[in-house]
Design a protein around this motif. Structure first.
Motif, mmCIF file in Angstrom:
data_model
loop_
_atom_site.group_PDB
_atom_site.id
_atom_site.type_symbol
_atom_site.label_atom_id
_atom_site.label_comp_id
_atom_site.label_asym_id
_atom_site.label_seq_id
_atom_site.Cartn_x
_atom_site.Cartn_y
_atom_site.Cartn_z
ATOM 1 N N ILE A 330 14.824 12.515 -15.500
ATOM 2 C CA ILE A 330 15.898 11.621 -15.052
ATOM 3 C C ILE A 330 15.657 11.171 -13.620
ATOM 4 C CG2 ILE A 330 17.424 13.454 -14.178
ATOM 5 C CD1 ILE A 330 19.776 11.828 -15.321
ATOM 6 N N LEU A 331 14.856 11.949 -12.868
ATOM 7 C CA LEU A 331 14.528 11.561 -11.498
ATOM 8 C C LEU A 331 13.675 10.299 -11.476
ATOM 9 C CD1 LEU A 331 13.689 15.066 -9.976
ATOM 10 C CD2 LEU A 331 15.904 13.957 -10.234
ATOM 11 N N ASP A 332 12.938 10.041 -12.570
ATOM 12 C CA ASP A 332 12.111 8.840 -12.641
ATOM 13 C C ASP A 332 12.944 7.563 -12.675
ATOM 14 O OD1 ASP A 332 9.687 10.132 -12.625
ATOM 15 O OD2 ASP A 332 9.480 10.187 -14.789
ATOM 16 N N VAL A 333 14.135 7.627 -13.227
ATOM 17 C CA VAL A 333 14.901 6.410 -13.492
ATOM 18 C C VAL A 333 16.098 6.219 -12.562
ATOM 19 C CG1 VAL A 333 14.221 6.222 -15.888
ATOM 20 C CG2 VAL A 333 16.138 7.659 -15.314
ATOM 21 N N LEU A 334 16.539 7.272 -11.887
ATOM 22 C CA LEU A 334 17.654 7.118 -10.948
ATOM 23 C C LEU A 334 17.130 6.601 -9.617
ATOM 24 C CD1 LEU A 334 19.840 10.310 -11.527
ATOM 25 C CD2 LEU A 334 20.107 8.033 -12.502
ATOM 26 N N PRO A 335 17.815 5.640 -9.012
ATOM 27 C CA PRO A 335 17.370 5.140 -7.711
ATOM 28 C C PRO A 335 17.507 6.211 -6.629
ATOM 29 C CG PRO A 335 19.516 4.220 -8.293
ATOM 30 C CD PRO A 335 19.026 4.962 -9.499
ATOM 31 N N SER A 336 16.633 6.147 -5.629
ATOM 32 C CA SER A 336 16.649 7.106 -4.526
ATOM 33 C C SER A 336 16.587 6.350 -3.206
ATOM 34 C CB SER A 336 15.461 8.072 -4.630
ATOM 35 O OG SER A 336 15.462 8.757 -5.848
ATOM 36 N N ARG A 337 17.044 7.007 -2.151
ATOM 37 C CA ARG A 337 16.991 6.389 -0.825
ATOM 38 C C ARG A 337 16.821 7.471 0.228
ATOM 39 N NH1 ARG A 337 23.289 5.066 0.816
ATOM 40 N NH2 ARG A 337 24.159 7.056 0.110
ATOM 41 N N VAL A 338 16.220 7.102 1.337
ATOM 42 C CA VAL A 338 16.021 8.018 2.458
ATOM 43 C C VAL A 338 17.205 7.880 3.407
ATOM 44 C CG1 VAL A 338 14.560 8.587 4.424
ATOM 45 C CG2 VAL A 338 13.518 7.905 2.255
ATOM 46 N N VAL A 339 17.840 9.005 3.727
ATOM 47 C CA VAL A 339 19.007 9.015 4.608
ATOM 48 C C VAL A 339 18.827 10.107 5.662
ATOM 49 C CG1 VAL A 339 20.549 8.180 2.784
ATOM 50 C CG2 VAL A 339 20.269 10.642 3.129
ATOM 51 N N GLY A 340 19.772 10.171 6.606
ATOM 52 C CA GLY A 340 19.765 11.228 7.597
ATOM 53 C C GLY A 340 20.326 12.521 7.029
ATOM 54 N N ALA A 341 20.281 13.580 7.854
ATOM 55 C CA ALA A 341 20.759 14.882 7.386
ATOM 56 C C ALA A 341 22.231 14.826 6.988
ATOM 57 C CB ALA A 341 20.532 15.934 8.457
ATOM 58 N N THR A 342 23.035 14.070 7.715
ATOM 59 C CA THR A 342 24.429 13.811 7.359
ATOM 60 C C THR A 342 24.620 12.309 7.268
ATOM 61 O OG1 THR A 342 25.120 13.838 9.684
ATOM 62 C CG2 THR A 342 25.258 15.918 8.479
ATOM 63 N N TYR A 343 25.424 11.888 6.334
ATOM 64 C CA TYR A 343 25.592 10.460 6.101
ATOM 65 C C TYR A 343 26.924 10.244 5.405
ATOM 66 C CZ TYR A 343 24.075 11.846 1.415
ATOM 67 O OH TYR A 343 23.975 12.461 0.204
ATOM 68 N N SER A 344 27.288 9.006 5.176
ATOM 69 C CA SER A 344 28.515 8.684 4.447
ATOM 70 C C SER A 344 28.260 7.465 3.572
ATOM 71 C CB SER A 344 29.683 8.421 5.403
ATOM 72 O OG SER A 344 29.415 7.303 6.222
ATOM 73 N N TYR A 345 29.063 7.328 2.521
ATOM 74 C CA TYR A 345 28.947 6.172 1.647
ATOM 75 C C TYR A 345 30.321 5.858 1.079
ATOM 76 C CZ TYR A 345 29.053 9.544 -2.252
ATOM 77 O OH TYR A 345 29.421 10.530 -3.127
ATOM 78 N N LEU A 346 30.453 4.662 0.494
ATOM 79 C CA LEU A 346 31.717 4.225 -0.093
ATOM 80 C C LEU A 346 31.712 4.473 -1.588
ATOM 81 C CD1 LEU A 346 32.387 0.854 1.782
ATOM 82 C CD2 LEU A 346 33.341 3.107 2.266
ATOM 83 N N VAL A 526 24.700 5.241 -8.872
ATOM 84 C CA VAL A 526 24.365 6.505 -8.213
ATOM 85 C C VAL A 526 23.107 6.337 -7.378
ATOM 86 C CG1 VAL A 526 25.363 7.823 -10.114
ATOM 87 C CG2 VAL A 526 22.912 7.379 -10.071
ATOM 88 N N SER A 527 22.860 7.327 -6.526
ATOM 89 C CA SER A 527 21.623 7.361 -5.752
ATOM 90 C C SER A 527 21.291 8.811 -5.435
ATOM 91 C CB SER A 527 21.765 6.574 -4.441
ATOM 92 O OG SER A 527 20.651 6.793 -3.587
ATOM 93 N N ILE A 528 20.000 9.169 -5.609
ATOM 94 C CA ILE A 528 19.512 10.457 -5.135
ATOM 95 C C ILE A 528 19.126 10.275 -3.671
ATOM 96 C CG2 ILE A 528 17.770 12.250 -5.406
ATOM 97 C CD1 ILE A 528 17.491 11.409 -8.301
ATOM 98 N N ASP A 529 19.702 11.071 -2.804
ATOM 99 C CA ASP A 529 19.466 10.951 -1.373
ATOM 100 C C ASP A 529 18.483 12.033 -0.918
ATOM 101 O OD1 ASP A 529 21.497 8.966 -1.407
ATOM 102 O OD2 ASP A 529 23.004 10.546 -1.272
ATOM 103 N N LEU A 530 17.608 11.689 -0.004
ATOM 104 C CA LEU A 530 16.631 12.662 0.499
ATOM 105 C C LEU A 530 16.195 12.270 1.899
ATOM 106 C CD1 LEU A 530 13.115 11.903 -0.926
ATOM 107 C CD2 LEU A 530 15.080 10.492 -1.541
#
Length: 577
Positions: A330-346, A526-530
């Motif tokens: 499932i990691l192949d198909v879910l979008p991912s993005r690079v973020v900071g150690a702490t972050y926020s989203y809507l 959704v987004s996988i954050d790393l």
């Protein structure tokens, strides 16, 4: 798959040689026995696809012997879908089917199709506006008295030879219309598309060259392979055109951004993307393992460097899976993005669309689109190996294999489990199944039916189902259905076992899903954050490891999960409780 049957009338054989027939497979603007009305234009997209439409006896698509011929020409007229069909007289069943039609012992044609678009008319009938034509069948009984088979004749050439000519013609037309141009530097997507297209063309060329060398027509199997390769090449060429257009727009945007002092990335020459898909399977994970192994080897002595921590960047990839292979996680198909150690989203909690026409001076309607700010924090996912003999891993190739098969695989499995099942209790992530506000779909007769109803739930809210995670047991049951007595109803549709798609949605098998559960979602929800890196440490300072020449490996990275639209995620029950 749906079917409509039409009565055969007026077979004429006088003055015609044997083999083919002409007639109407479907009539327009006529209410049939189930209250449907097929409108002109319903087959327009299907006719442009260039696919060969098989001629089948009594819809027995599960029986290879029942494929008695093919539709060689189809067009829409004012009255209906006019076709020219050819029986395969080289086969026993094709010749027998032709004799039944010529002798008027069968009375109808029937089409197998999928409804892509329809609407209700004022009188309550269902108007069929866009149909995907899957097959035409010769049947014993008709249900619509306006269908006509006007003539039965032959073009004087064997079916196999004609199909060979058709395959060669389509291939040559495509090659003459190919999108030209060499990809510019750093356009990896365009390079992949051109490479994939050229590989399909080369495959077709090699089959054709083999037949020409022997001075013969293509066999039926060879013609089918050429048609398949040509169709794939045509699809890739269309993507190349779109990619070239995208690259042109991106180049213009980057030039504009640079001219006003707002680079699109942190530096003008920083090619590393900040969004994409996690490269933790296939060739991508091999490359990541190779990078980790090289960073862990002393370049002067080629020995494993212990007691040191090394950071390897994770370069997110554009595509969701390797060319020609279904996703493995499932990691192949879910979008991912690079973020900071702490972050926020809507996160969207309410979505009510009230947009409507407004008269001059009228009050505009209000749409309720409630969002809330959610604070996120990356969580460390890590594991440590048991003690390993130093010289066992001193060789670079052995080290790459160990990192890939053990350490990175374990990291991937733990992350996938957190993405799906995480409880949300620190230090766990809050996984999709434990996110408040997601939809649920109860079990309905079969896994196939339940998943289709889940798709409807998303589509009814305006979302696009793009990712389906199922267990190995559920996928097995779905695939076996295509080989059972129910194969007639699902053959090729909606199950595509080769690319692993179901109802057109990309499916992926997950080993961490709870029993009798699948997950369906819109990929944009959704987004996988790393943080974009994997930390690896090799140590010989645990216990008596140093004196015994042992080392241990620790691999870790930091991840999070953002769920922007919970109601674009559906938890589906695939079996009765």
């Amino acid at each position: 798959m749906n079917r409509k049957t039409l009565k055969v009338e007026g077979i004429k054989t006088a003055g015609l040689v044997e083999g083919t027939f002409e007639g109407f497979a479907s009539c327009f603007d006529n209410v049939d026995s189930v209250g449907d009305v097929v409108r002109r234009g319903a087959f327009a997209k299907a006719l442009k696809s260039g696919r060969v439409t098989p001629l089948i006896w009594e819809h027995r698509s599960e029986d290879p012997r029942a494929y008695v011929g093919e539709v060689v020409e189809a067009r829409e007229t004012d009255e209906g879908l006019a076709i020219k069909g050819r029986f395969d007289l080289d086969t026993e069943h094709g010749a027998a089917a032709y004799r039944q039609v010529k002798g008027r012992r069968v009375e109808g044609l029937s089409i197998g199709y999928i409804v892509r678009r329809s609407q209700k008319s004022a009188d309550g009938h269902t108007e069929l506006l866009d149909l995907d034509l899957l097959e035409v069948s010769v049947v014993a009984r008709g249900a619509n008295d306006r269908a006509l088979v006007g003539a039965v004749k032959s073009v004087g050439t064997p079916t196999v030879a004609a199909r060979s000519t058709l395959a060669l013609t389509r291939h040559r037309i495509l090659k003459s219309a190919l999108t030209e141009g060499t990809p510019m530097p750093n356009t990896a997507r365009l390079e992949r598309l051109i490479k994939g297209r050229d590989e399909q063309l080369a495959l077709a060329d090699s089959i054709i060259a083999g037949a020409e060398e022997l001075k013969r027509d293509l066999t039926a199997d060879e013609a089918a392979d050429v048609e398949t390769a040509t169709e794939k090449a045509a699809g890739l060429d269309a993507q190349i055109k779109a990619a070239k257009a995208d690259d042109d727009v991106m180049a213009e945007a980057m030039a504009l951004a640079k001219s006003i002092g707002r680079p699109m990335r942190s530096t003008d020459d920083d090619p590393k993307p900040t969004t994409g898909h996690l490269p933790l399977t296939g060739r991508s994970v091999k490359a990541l393992a190779r990078s980790i192994a090289r960073a862990s080897i002393d370049p002067r002595s080629k020995a494993l460097v212990a007691n040191g921590s090394r950071t390897t960047a994770i370069e997110l990839r554009d595509e969701i899976a390797e060319q020609g292979r279904p996703p493995q996680s499932i990691l192949d198909v879910l979008p991912s993005r690079v973020v900071g150690a702490t972050y926020s989203y809507l996160r969207q909690t309410v979505r009510t669309n009230n947009a409507a026409p407004v008269a001059t001076g009228g009050t505009k309607p209000t749409s309720t689109l409630t969002v809330e700010s959610v604070d996120g924090k990356l969580t460390v996912i890590a594991h440590v190996s048991e003690q390993i003999d130093h010289y066992t891993l001193a060789d670079n190739a052995n080290l790459e294999g160990f990192v890939e098969s053990e350490m990175l695989f374990g990291l991937r499995a733990a992350l996938e489990d957190q993405i799906i099942n995480g409880s949300g209790t620190a230090p766990n992530l809050r996984g999709l199944l434990n996110t408040s506000g997601i939809q649920t779909q109860s079990f309905s007769s079969s896994a196939l039916t339940s998943i289709r109803k889940g798709i409807t739930k998303l589509e009814s809210l305006g979302y696009t189902p793009s990712v389906l995670a199922v267990s190995a047991d559920d996928w097995e049951a779905i695939e076996l259905l295509t080989a059972s007595s129910g194969a007639t109803d699902v053959r090729g549709v909606p199950v595509d076992a080769v690319t692993r798609r179901l109802w057109g949605v990309q499916a992926v098998v997950s080993t961490v899903l709870p029993a009798k559960t699948a997950i369906l979602l819109d990929g944009s929800a959704v987004s996988i954050d790393l943080d974009g890196q994997v930390d690896t440490r090799w140590s010989d300072s645990v216990g008596d490891d140093f004196t015994k020449n042992f080392v241990r490996a620790r691999v870790e990275s930091r991840f999070g999960l953002s769920v922007f639209k919970p109601n674009a995620v559906v938890s589906i029950a695939t079996a009765a409780a």
